[in-house]
Design a protein around this motif. Structure first.
Motif, mmCIF file in Angstrom:
data_model
loop_
_atom_site.group_PDB
_atom_site.id
_atom_site.type_symbol
_atom_site.label_atom_id
_atom_site.label_comp_id
_atom_site.label_asym_id
_atom_site.label_seq_id
_atom_site.Cartn_x
_atom_site.Cartn_y
_atom_site.Cartn_z
ATOM 1 N N ALA A 131 0.828 -1.206 0.000
ATOM 2 C CA ALA A 131 0.000 0.000 0.000
ATOM 3 C C ALA A 131 0.860 1.252 0.000
ATOM 4 O O ALA A 131 0.565 2.233 -0.700
ATOM 5 N N ILE A 132 1.932 1.244 0.785
ATOM 6 C CA ILE A 132 2.841 2.390 0.809
ATOM 7 C C ILE A 132 3.469 2.591 -0.567
ATOM 8 O O ILE A 132 3.573 3.729 -1.063
ATOM 9 N N ASP A 133 3.870 1.507 -1.199
ATOM 10 C CA ASP A 133 4.442 1.600 -2.551
ATOM 11 C C ASP A 133 3.437 2.200 -3.526
ATOM 12 O O ASP A 133 3.799 3.023 -4.387
ATOM 13 N N ARG A 134 2.181 1.793 -3.412
ATOM 14 C CA ARG A 134 1.153 2.309 -4.323
ATOM 15 C C ARG A 134 0.924 3.808 -4.104
ATOM 16 O O ARG A 134 0.801 4.573 -5.072
ATOM 17 N N VAL A 135 0.888 4.223 -2.844
ATOM 18 C CA VAL A 135 0.696 5.642 -2.553
ATOM 19 C C VAL A 135 1.897 6.455 -3.028
ATOM 20 O O VAL A 135 1.744 7.537 -3.604
ATOM 21 N N ARG A 136 3.084 5.932 -2.813
ATOM 22 C CA ARG A 136 4.287 6.621 -3.282
ATOM 23 C C ARG A 136 4.269 6.794 -4.802
ATOM 24 O O ARG A 136 4.608 7.865 -5.319
ATOM 25 N N ALA A 137 3.871 5.754 -5.505
ATOM 26 C CA ALA A 137 3.826 5.825 -6.966
ATOM 27 C C ALA A 137 2.830 6.873 -7.450
ATOM 28 O O ALA A 137 3.059 7.544 -8.463
ATOM 29 N N ALA A 138 1.742 7.044 -6.715
ATOM 30 C CA ALA A 138 0.708 7.991 -7.122
ATOM 31 C C ALA A 138 0.993 9.417 -6.674
ATOM 32 O O ALA A 138 0.741 10.375 -7.416
ATOM 33 N N ASN A 139 1.519 9.568 -5.463
ATOM 34 C CA ASN A 139 1.629 10.894 -4.845
ATOM 35 C C ASN A 139 3.042 11.416 -4.671
ATOM 36 O O ASN A 139 3.234 12.556 -4.269
#
Length: 259
Positions: free
Chosen positions: A84-92
Motif C-alpha cells: 500500500a505504501i508503494d502504491r501511494v508513493r507511486a501515485a503521490n
C-alpha cells in the motif's frame, strides 16, 4: 464529513505526500479530511473498504485540490502494508509525512488474554508503527527531512484497566518515538507522539460512552468540553508542517487537561 476548518493554514503542506493509517473512520477520517483541505496529497489505508472508498469519493467530489487515494490494507499484514505504501508513493510521490493512527481499543480482561490475542493486539496497536516508519524513512532522507507522527493514548497514563494489551502497546509507542527520533534525527526526520484523550468519535459513543461518562470527563478534564477528532487533527497538522521544524522526540497530549 466534519465542518471545514476555518483556522490555521500551512503552506508547507500543499502538495506534500501524506500517508495515514486507519483513515476511513473516527479520528483517521478527520485527519484525511483536514490534510486534504490543506492541499496535501493524501494516501490512506483501512480494512473498511466501503467506508474508505466513500470518504475518498466524497472528498474528491467536493473539489479537493488533490483527490485522496484510498487503498484497502490490514496494518497487521506487513507485506500488504508495504504494498500500500508503494502504491501511494507511486501515485503521490515520496512520502514525507506519516501518521501512524490505526489502532483497536477493544476491551479485554487479563484472564481472557492468550499468547495469540496478545500478539494480535500488539500487531494492530504497535508493530505497524515501526514498520511504516522503516518503510518511509528512505523517502524522507532523500527529500531532506520529514515528519512521523505516532499515535499514543492517555489510557495507560490514567491507569485505565480492562485492556492490558492495548495500554501496554500504547505506552510502548512513546518509547518507539524517542528511539526513532534519535536514529532518524540526523536526516532531519522528526518523530513525535500525538496522545489523544477520550475523543468522542462515533465508535466511542456507540461502544464505550455510558450515562455517567460525561460526569467522569467533567471531573478529569480541566476544560469541560467534549474532545473531538478535529482537536486531534489540528495538532497533527502542526506536527506534519514545517512550522514544527524543531519539535521531535516529544509527546503532544491533547486531552483537555486530564493527565
Amino acid at each position: 464529513m466534519t465542518t471545514p476548518n476555518p483556522n490555521a493554514r500551512y503552506p508547507s503542506l500543499v502538495d506534500r505526500s501524506v500517508f495515514i493509517t486507519g483513515g476511513a473512520s473516527g479520528i483517521g477520517a478527520t485527519l484525511v479530511e483536514r490534510f486534504v483541505e490543506q492541499g496535501a496529497r493524501v494516501g490512506f489505508i483501512d480494512i473498511d473498504e466501503a467506508a474508505g472508498q466513500a470518504l475518498a469519493a466524497q472528498l474528491t467530489s467536493a473539489g479537493a485540490r488533490n483527490a485522496p487515494l484510498f487503498v484497502k490494507a490490514d496494518v497487521t499484514d506487513i507485506d500488504a502494508l508495504f504494498a500500500a505504501i508503494d502504491r501511494v508513493r507511486a501515485a503521490n510521490g515520496p512520502i514525507t509525512a506519516l501518521l501512524n493512527n490505526a489502532a483497536n481499543d477493544m476491551r479485554h480482561s487479563i484472564e481472557e488474554t492468550t499468547p495469540q490475542s496478545w500478539d494480535k493486539g500488539v500487531a494492530v496497536n504497535l508493530r505497524h508503527q515501526f514498520f511504516c516508519a522503516q518503510k518511509v524513512a528512505p523517502d524522507m532522507r532523500e527529500a531532506g527531512g520529514g515528519s512521523i507522527i505516532n499515535f499514543g493514548s492517555v489510557s495507560w497514563m490514567l491507569k485505565q484497566g480492562g485492556m492490558p494489551v492495548y495500554t501496554t502497546s500504547k505506552s510502548a509507542v512513546q518509547g518507539l518515538t524517542r528511539s526513532l527520533a534519535r536514529d532518524l534525527g540526523h536526516a532531519n526526520i522528526r518523530v513525535n507522539t500525538l496522545v489523544p484523550g477520550w475523543v468522542m468519535t462515533e465508535k466511542q459513543i456507540r461502544m464505550w460512552v455510558k450515562e455517567d461518562s460525561y460526569e467522569e470527563i467533567a471531573r478529569g478534564q480541566c476544560i469541560n468540553k467534549k474532545l473531538m477528532p478535529e482537536h486531534i487533527a489540528a495538532m497533527a497538522l502542526f506536527l506534519a508542517a514545517d512550522d514544527s521544524a524543531m519539535c521531535t522526540a516529544q509527546d503532544f497530549v491533547v486531552d483537555g487537561g486530564w493527565t
